[in-house]
Design an enzyme around this catalytic site. Structure first.
Site, short mmCIF file in Angstrom:
data_model
loop_
_atom_site.label_atom_id
_atom_site.label_comp_id
_atom_site.label_asym_id
_atom_site.label_seq_id
_atom_site.Cartn_x
_atom_site.Cartn_y
_atom_site.Cartn_z
N ASP A 17 34.29 38.23 48.76
CA ASP A 17 35.60 38.16 49.34
C ASP A 17 35.55 38.29 50.77
OD1 ASP A 17 37.16 38.65 47.05
OD2 ASP A 17 38.34 40.28 47.53
N ASP A 25 30.84 41.23 44.39
CA ASP A 25 32.40 41.08 44.31
C ASP A 25 32.78 41.32 45.67
OD1 ASP A 25 34.92 41.30 43.60
OD2 ASP A 25 34.77 43.56 43.76
N TYR A 29 29.30 47.10 36.23
CA TYR A 29 30.55 46.62 35.92
C TYR A 29 30.55 46.96 34.28
CZ TYR A 29 33.03 44.32 39.33
OH TYR A 29 34.08 43.72 40.35
N LYS A 60 20.21 47.14 47.77
CA LYS A 60 20.23 48.55 48.45
C LYS A 60 19.14 49.12 48.11
CE LYS A 60 22.46 51.47 51.19
NZ LYS A 60 22.85 51.39 52.44
N ASP A 82 24.68 46.96 53.22
CA ASP A 82 25.62 47.31 54.39
C ASP A 82 25.36 46.26 55.52
OD1 ASP A 82 23.07 48.06 54.39
OD2 ASP A 82 23.53 49.92 55.40
C1 IPM Z 1 36.72 39.04 41.05
C2 IPM Z 1 37.80 39.88 40.87
C3 IPM Z 1 37.49 40.86 39.35
C4 IPM Z 1 36.10 41.30 39.77
C5 IPM Z 1 38.53 41.69 38.73
C6 IPM Z 1 39.90 41.18 38.88
C7 IPM Z 1 38.09 42.24 37.66
O1 IPM Z 1 37.96 40.94 41.85
O2 IPM Z 1 36.65 38.15 40.16
O3 IPM Z 1 36.12 38.86 42.15
O4 IPM Z 1 35.90 42.30 40.12
O5 IPM Z 1 35.00 40.66 39.23
MG MG Z 2 36.75 40.27 43.50
#
Ligand code: IPM
Ligand code: MG
Length: 360
Positions: A254, A250, A143, A194, A226
Site C-alpha cells: 500500500d 500487505d 493471515y 523483522k 520498519d
Molecule cells: C489486500 C487487502 C486484503 C489483504 C484484505 C481485503 C483481506 O488489503 O489485498 O491487500 O489484507 O490481503
Molecule cells: Mg492490503
C-alpha cells in the site's frame, strides 16, 4: 491458430461491476488481433455473494475458478458487510479464494507513470523513475497461521491470538519467485523481515540467504520492515524487487502504491503453481462511496487484465497492447477524478473505456 481461454470474472462489490464491464469490452476488442478467444463466466464473491447465498465465497465460485485458465477479479467489500461475523465477511471470501487456489505469490508493481508524477504526494525528484515490484507471500504467515481466534483465559478475560508461522518450504517457494522476478527486472532483490525480533523472520532470512547461492546474478539485500517502510518514502528509487511475508507485504505494497499518486492505477497478480489459474485484480478496493456513479477509474482493472495476459496466459504482446493504450489515453489528457490535474479532460468510467477502445 486461435487460442481459447476460459476466464472467470468476479466483479464483486462497489465499483467492481463498472470497471469490469469496461475491461471485458477492451479484452473482447483486442482478442481477434492476437488470435485469442475468451469464454467469460461470471461468478459471485464478496458482499454480492453474501446477499445471494449467505456465503462470501460460494462453492460454485471456487469450482468455476478452478476450472478456468485465469480469474479476473475486481473488488470486494462495503460498509454493509463490515459488522458481520468474520466467517461471513467479504474479506473472508477473498482469503478463501487465495487459499483455495493456492495463490502463494502476489506480484504488486508500483510504477510511476510520467504522466501522473504530479499526482504523487512526494516530490518529483524523489518519485520520478520509481519502478518497484513487491512480491508478497499470500497464503501463509499471520493471515493463516494456527492457533487463531479469541479465547477466554483462566480468569475469563478474553485473549486474541494470531500466529505468524512459515515453514522452510513456504519461504523457499516465495523466495524463488522473488529471485526470479528480480532476475527478469533490475537484478536487485530486497528481502524484508523483522529478524531482529521475530524467530519466524530469522528462519525467513536464513532460507533466503541459503537460496541466494542459486541466483548469483541477483544482488540480495535485507531490511527490517520498519526501516523498509521508512526507505520506501525516503528514497524509493533504491528498490527494484522486494520479497516479503503476507502482513509486511500487505502494508508495504500500500505504501509503495501510494508513491505513484493514485492507488487507482495499480494492478496485481496472484499466482500459484505453474499451469494453475492465477487471480488478477486491481490493488484498490471497492470504493463504495463512488459506486454506481460512473466515477471509477477502470485503468487498474485494465492493467490487471494486461497482467493476466502476460503472467497467466503467456500472451505478452496482447498485454503490451493494453499497457500502451493505457499510456496513450493518459498522454491524450484523459483523467478520471482520482488522477485529475488541471488542464486535463475529466471523464467517467464508461468514457474512459470508450477512449481506450479508440486508442486500441
Ligand atoms: C489486500 C487487502 C486484503 C489483504 C484484505 C481485503 C483481506 O488489503 O489485498 O491487500 O489484507 O490481503
Ligand atoms: Mg492490503
Amino acid at each position: 491458430m486461435t487460442r481459447q481461454y476460459r476466464i472467470t470474472l468476479l466483479p464483486g462489490d462497489g465499483i467492481g461491476p463498472e470497471i469490469m464491464t469496461v475491461t471485458v469490452a477492451v479484452l473482447k476488442a483486442i482478442a481477434p488481433e492476437f488470435d485469442l478467444q475468451f469464454e467469460f463466466t461470471e461468478a459471485l464473491i464478496g458482499g454480492s455473494a453474501i446477499e445471494a447465498t449467505g456465503n462470501p465465497l460460494p462453492e460454485a465460485t471456487l469450482k468455476t475458478c478452478k476450472n478456468s485458465d485465469a480469474v479476473l477479479l475486481a473488488a470486494i467489500g462495503g460498509y454493509k458487510w463490515d459488522n458481520l461475523p468474520r466467517h461471513q465477511r467479504p474479506e473472508t471470501g477473498l482469503l478463501g479464494l487465495r487459499a483455495g487456489l493456492d495463490l502463494f505469490a502476489n506480484l504488486r508493481p508500483a510504477t510511476i507513470l510520467p504522466q501522473l508524477i504530479d499526482a504523487s504526494s512526494l516530490k518529483r525528484e524523489v518519485v520520478e523513475g520509481v519502478d518497484i515490484m513487491v512480491v508478497r507471500e499470500l497464503t501463509g504467515g499471520i493471515y493463516f497461521g494456527q492457533p487463531k481466534g479469541i479465547f477466554a483465559t483462566e480468569t475469563g478475560e478474553k485473549r486474541g491470538v494470531n500466529t505468524m508461522a512459515y515453514t522452510e518450504a513456504e519461504v523457499d517457494r516465495i523466495a524463488r519467485v522473488g529471485f526470479e522476478t528480480a532476475q527478469k527486472r533490475g537484478g536487485k532483490l530486497c528481502s524484508v523481515d523483522k529478524a531482529n525480533v521475530l524467530d519466524v523472520s530469522q528462519l525467513w532470512r536464513d532460507r533466503v540467504v541459503l537460496l541466494a547461492a542459486e541466483y548469483p546474478k541477483v544482488e540480495l539485500s535485507h531490511l527490517y520492515v520498519d526501516n523498509a517502510a521508512m526507505q520506501l518514502v525516503r528514497a524509493p528509487k533504491q528498490f527494484d524487487t522486494i520479497v516479503t511475508g503476507n502482513l509486511f507485504g500487505d502494508i508495504l505494497s500500500d505504501a509503495a502504491a501510494m508513491l505513484t499518486g493514485s492507488i487507482g492505477m495499480l494492478p496485481s497478480a496472484s499466482l500459484g503453481a505453474p499451469g494453475k489459474p492465477g487471480v488478477f485484480e486491481p490493488v484498490h478496493g471497492s470504493a463504495p462511496d463512488i459506486a454506481g456513479q460512473d466515477k471509477a477509474n477502470p485503468l487498474a482493472q485494465i492493467l490487471s487484465a494486461a497482467m493476466m495476459l502476460r503472467y497467466g496466459l503467456d500472451q505478452p504482446e496482447a498485454a503490451e497492447k493494453l499497457e500502451k493504450a493505457t499510456s496513450k489515453v493518459l498522454d491524450d489528457g484523459y483523467r478520471t477524478g482520482d488522477i485529475m490535474s488541471p488542464g486535463c479532460k475529466l471523464v467517467g468510467c464508461q468514457e474512459m473505456g470508450e477512449v481506450l477502445l479508440k486508442a486500441l
